[in-house]
Design a protein around this motif. Structure first.
Motif, PDB file in Angstrom:
ATOM      1  N   ALA A   1       0.828  -1.204   0.000  1.00 61.15           N
ATOM      2  CA  ALA A   1       0.000   0.000   0.000  1.00 61.15           C
ATOM      3  C   ALA A   1       0.865   1.258   0.000  1.00 61.15           C
ATOM      4  O   ALA A   1       0.596   2.218  -0.731  1.00 61.15           O
ATOM      5  CB  ALA A   1      -0.924  -0.011   1.218  1.00 61.15           C
ATOM      6  N   ALA A   2       1.924   1.248   0.809  1.00 60.36           N
ATOM      7  CA  ALA A   2       2.773   2.436   0.920  1.00 60.36           C
ATOM      8  C   ALA A   2       3.550   2.706  -0.358  1.00 60.36           C
ATOM      9  O   ALA A   2       3.805   3.868  -0.704  1.00 60.36           O
ATOM     10  CB  ALA A   2       3.729   2.280   2.095  1.00 60.36           C
ATOM     11  N   THR A   3       3.934   1.666  -1.087  1.00 62.92           N
ATOM     12  CA  THR A   3       4.712   1.872  -2.316  1.00 62.92           C
ATOM     13  C   THR A   3       3.830   2.191  -3.514  1.00 62.92           C
ATOM     14  O   THR A   3       4.261   2.897  -4.424  1.00 62.92           O
ATOM     15  CB  THR A   3       5.565   0.629  -2.626  1.00 62.92           C
ATOM     16  OG1 THR A   3       4.741  -0.546  -2.621  1.00 62.92           O
ATOM     17  CG2 THR A   3       6.685   0.466  -1.616  1.00 62.92           C
TER      18      THR A   3
ATOM     19  N   PHE B   1      -1.167   6.097   2.037  1.00 59.56           N
ATOM     20  CA  PHE B   1      -0.827   5.079   3.032  1.00 59.56           C
ATOM     21  C   PHE B   1       0.578   5.198   3.620  1.00 59.56           C
ATOM     22  O   PHE B   1       0.984   4.348   4.405  1.00 59.56           O
ATOM     23  CB  PHE B   1      -0.984   3.692   2.405  1.00 59.56           C
ATOM     24  CG  PHE B   1      -2.374   3.390   1.957  1.00 59.56           C
ATOM     25  CD1 PHE B   1      -3.378   3.178   2.883  1.00 59.56           C
ATOM     26  CD2 PHE B   1      -2.698   3.335   0.609  1.00 59.56           C
ATOM     27  CE1 PHE B   1      -4.678   2.901   2.475  1.00 59.56           C
ATOM     28  CE2 PHE B   1      -3.984   3.066   0.183  1.00 59.56           C
ATOM     29  CZ  PHE B   1      -4.980   2.849   1.132  1.00 59.56           C
ATOM     30  N   LEU B   2       1.325   6.219   3.251  1.00 61.68           N
ATOM     31  CA  LEU B   2       2.667   6.376   3.788  1.00 61.68           C
ATOM     32  C   LEU B   2       2.615   7.332   4.977  1.00 61.68           C
ATOM     33  O   LEU B   2       2.336   8.521   4.819  1.00 61.68           O
ATOM     34  CB  LEU B   2       3.611   6.923   2.709  1.00 61.68           C
ATOM     35  CG  LEU B   2       5.086   7.075   3.090  1.00 61.68           C
ATOM     36  CD1 LEU B   2       5.653   5.776   3.649  1.00 61.68           C
ATOM     37  CD2 LEU B   2       5.907   7.521   1.883  1.00 61.68           C
ATOM     38  N   HIS B   3       2.855   6.796   6.186  1.00 64.33           N
ATOM     39  CA  HIS B   3       2.689   7.587   7.414  1.00 64.33           C
ATOM     40  C   HIS B   3       3.980   7.722   8.228  1.00 64.33           C
ATOM     41  O   HIS B   3       3.989   8.438   9.218  1.00 64.33           O
ATOM     42  CB  HIS B   3       1.618   6.952   8.305  1.00 64.33           C
ATOM     43  CG  HIS B   3       0.326   6.703   7.597  1.00 64.33           C
ATOM     44  ND1 HIS B   3      -0.443   7.730   7.075  1.00 64.33           N
ATOM     45  CD2 HIS B   3      -0.336   5.554   7.313  1.00 64.33           C
ATOM     46  CE1 HIS B   3      -1.528   7.221   6.504  1.00 64.33           C
ATOM     47  NE2 HIS B   3      -1.485   5.901   6.634  1.00 64.33           N
ATOM     48  N   GLU B   4       5.051   7.023   7.837  1.00 67.50           N
ATOM     49  CA  GLU B   4       6.285   7.055   8.616  1.00 67.50           C
ATOM     50  C   GLU B   4       6.940   8.433   8.564  1.00 67.50           C
ATOM     51  O   GLU B   4       6.890   9.117   7.545  1.00 67.50           O
ATOM     52  CB  GLU B   4       7.272   6.002   8.087  1.00 67.50           C
ATOM     53  CG  GLU B   4       6.987   4.601   8.589  1.00 67.50           C
ATOM     54  CD  GLU B   4       5.608   4.098   8.213  1.00 67.50           C
ATOM     55  OE1 GLU B   4       4.964   3.451   9.054  1.00 67.50           O
ATOM     56  OE2 GLU B   4       5.170   4.369   7.084  1.00 67.50           O
ATOM     57  N   GLU B   5       7.552   8.825   9.679  1.00 64.12           N
ATOM     58  CA  GLU B   5       8.183  10.138   9.746  1.00 64.12           C
ATOM     59  C   GLU B   5       9.508  10.164   9.000  1.00 64.12           C
ATOM     60  O   GLU B   5       9.904  11.195   8.458  1.00 64.12           O
ATOM     61  CB  GLU B   5       8.411  10.527  11.215  1.00 64.12           C
ATOM     62  CG  GLU B   5       8.992  11.931  11.388  1.00 64.12           C
ATOM     63  CD  GLU B   5       9.077  12.348  12.842  1.00 64.12           C
ATOM     64  OE1 GLU B   5       9.974  13.151  13.171  1.00 64.12           O
ATOM     65  OE2 GLU B   5       8.254  11.863  13.642  1.00 64.12           O
ATOM     66  N   TRP B   6      10.213   9.001   8.952  1.00 63.15           N
ATOM     67  CA  TRP B   6      11.512   8.915   8.304  1.00 63.15           C
ATOM     68  C   TRP B   6      11.477   7.915   7.167  1.00 63.15           C
ATOM     69  O   TRP B   6      10.648   7.010   7.149  1.00 63.15           O
ATOM     70  CB  TRP B   6      12.584   8.482   9.307  1.00 63.15           C
ATOM     71  CG  TRP B   6      12.892   9.483  10.376  1.00 63.15           C
ATOM     72  CD1 TRP B   6      12.181   9.687  11.531  1.00 63.15           C
ATOM     73  CD2 TRP B   6      13.972  10.418  10.401  1.00 63.15           C
ATOM     74  NE1 TRP B   6      12.749  10.677  12.273  1.00 63.15           N
ATOM     75  CE2 TRP B   6      13.856  11.143  11.610  1.00 63.15           C
ATOM     76  CE3 TRP B   6      15.015  10.704   9.536  1.00 63.15           C
ATOM     77  CZ2 TRP B   6      14.755  12.152  11.959  1.00 63.15           C
ATOM     78  CZ3 TRP B   6      15.921  11.699   9.879  1.00 63.15           C
ATOM     79  CH2 TRP B   6      15.793  12.421  11.074  1.00 63.15           C
ATOM     80  N   ALA B   7      12.383   8.095   6.236  1.00 64.87           N
ATOM     81  CA  ALA B   7      12.576   7.124   5.159  1.00 64.87           C
ATOM     82  C   ALA B   7      14.071   6.992   4.891  1.00 64.87           C
ATOM     83  O   ALA B   7      14.794   7.997   4.847  1.00 64.87           O
ATOM     84  CB  ALA B   7      11.858   7.550   3.883  1.00 64.87           C
TER      85      ALA B   7
END
Length: 494
Positions: free
Chosen positions: A437-439, A445-451
């Motif tokens: 979902a995130a990709t 759907f991308l909720h992370e603070e860091w990548a």
């Protein structure tokens, strides 16, 4: 014997740990983190075992991998490797005692095997070769025991040893038909000629059958480990032609060169001289059996499924030199044949001379640069270790628990380990369906603070797409560019 081998193993392990070499191999890092993600992940559990690497080395690390300090320094993966080294040495000694009825001959074989610095380095890291050696040499012992006793328990022991080998490395699969035929030939009663191959084959085949079922269940393809995107075949197709691919002479050249570098010229000379003693004592089955792993690698190199690069041949690089350790047990057994040519107290002298001759190359060049397996891991990991350290330092200073990291599982996972960030803080490609979902829809759907990403990989692409589509906005915090290395990018959500 157990105490002696344990002392040798622990001494080597402590030396490697002290110098910080435990996770130089990229594969060692990967094996350690695969074991960790089984218990520490957003989606922990059985499916985190993966597909291309067989499961036993990772399962053996589970009792130790929850310890954060042992995960971070690699000890959690090293303990099973060291234990397998000890088991391999014990079974080699026991097999030689039964084969030769000579204590000096058994010590000679053990010394040539257990004092090899390349093997001692590998057993001090989370690599899979010691697991195979434990299964291989246990299998040798039980086949020799069956020859002498015709015991069904020996057959069961051989089956269990083969099962362990086949769940550790794919060379173990190659052994099964040969051992089955040997048990058929070695059986002296017609009832046992039927029962021994049947019992052994049933137990030994459970490993390959389980792995085929595992791949079918999780990936809808029983051969995912062979033809999937993370398989050796896929790596070959991305890399191009290997030396030895459909060229038996070149395959033999690269393999024998790697074998000589791993074993040392002293061991090779002693093994060549000792073949006469082995033939006189009719030790043909041990020689044939222990030659099988080498045959497997030669066949794999010829068919394009494996490769060895050594610096003194063209290409001038290091790659899979540890495959050259495959004939070390064969050299050790053959080398003990020198002792069998002597009689009485001269055998003790012969044993000491054989072991010392095997050690001469390493005594003359006592530095680790002479150990090809260590040298490969050091050379090939130099840039990876540099960017891992730099990225981990940034996250250690700025990351706070619960923020979340979007990344890919693989080399980048070493950054989290070195920074002491639990894997459950990361969303990676082992966390389905959230990863998909995130990709595919990062704007939703991308909720992370860091990548943390390699330039151009699915993570970097998704982050940049999300920002472009007015989804969550990420800005580039750090870009690490080193020569001959992929570009590492660290993003933070605004």
């Amino acid at each position: 014997m157990l105490i002696l081998l344990t002392g040798i193993s622990i001494t080597a392990l402590m030396y490697v740990q002290h110098n910080g070499w435990t996770l130089y191999y990229g594969d060692a890092e990967a094996h350690l983190n695969i074991a960790r993600r089984i218990v520490d992940s957003r989606t922990p559990g059985y499916d985190q075992i993966g597909t291309s690497w067989l499961p036993l080395p990772h399962l053996l690390a589970l009792p130790f991998i929850r310890n954060d300090e042992w995960w971070r320094n690699g000890l959690a993966g090293t303990i099973p490797s060291a234990a397998c080294f000890v088991i391999a040495g014990v079974f080699l000694f026991a097999a030689m005692r039964r084969l030769t009825q000579s204590l000096p001959g058994s010590f000679a074989a053990l010394g040539l095997f257990a004092l090899n610095p390349n093997l001692l380095y590998l057993q001090s890291t989370p690599m899979t070769e010691p697991v195979l050696l434990a299964g291989l040499l246990a299998l040798l012992y039980f086949t020799v025991l069956f020859r002498d006793t015709q015991s069904l328990l020996a057959v069961v022991g051989a089956g269990v040893a083969s099962l362990a080998a086949s769940l550790g490395r794919y060379e173990g699969w190659f052994l099964i038909p040969f051992v089955t035929v040997y048990l058929l030939v070695a059986a002296r009663r017609w009832q046992m000629r039927l029962l021994a191959p049947l019992v052994f084959g049933t137990i030994a085949s459970l490993g390959p059958l389980y792995w085929l079922g595992h791949n079918w269940w999780l990936y809808n393809n029983p051969l995912e480990f062979y033809s999937g995107p993370y398989s050796a075949k896929a790596i070959y197709q991305r890399t191009g032609s290997y030396p030895g691919n459909h060229d038996v002479r070149k395959a033999w050249l690269f393999f024998r060169t790697g074998a000589a570098m791993c074993a040392g010229w002293g061991v090779v000379i002693i093994a060549a001289a000792g073949l006469i003693g082995c033939v006189v004592r009719r030790m043909l089955w041990p020689l044939l059996f222990l030659a099988l792993p080498s045959a497997f690698y030669l066949w794999s190199m010829y068919s394009g499924g494996a490769a060895i690069f050594v610096p003194q041949l063209w290409y001038g690089s290091y790659y899979n030199t540890r495959y050259g350790l495959a004939p070390l047990p064969l050299f050790a057994v053959a080398g003990a044949g020198v002792v069998l040519l002597l009689r009485g107290k001269w055998r003790i002298v012969g044993s000491a001379v054989a072991i010392m001759a095997g050690l001469i190359p390493w005594i003359l060049q006592p530095r680790p640069e002479a150990w090809v397996c260590w040298k490969e891991s050091q050379v090939n990991s130099e840039t990876r270790r540099a960017w891992t350290k730099e990225a981990a330092q940034l996250l250690t200073e700025q990351y706070h628990s619960g923020a979340g990291i979007f990344t890919s599982f693989g080399d980048l996972t070493g950054i989290l380990r070195e920074a002491g960030i639990p894997l459950r803080e990361a969303l990676h490609d082992g966390n389905e369906p959230a990863w998909m979902a995130a990709t595919t829809r990062p704007d939703l759907f991308l909720h992370e603070e860091w990548a943390v990403a390699f330039s151009g990989d699915p993570v970097a692409t998704a982050v940049e797409r999300a920002t472009f589509k007015n989804g969550p906005h990420y800005y580039l915090v750090k870009c690490i560019m080193l020569k001959d290395s992929p570009v590492v990018k660290i993003y933070k959500r605004d």
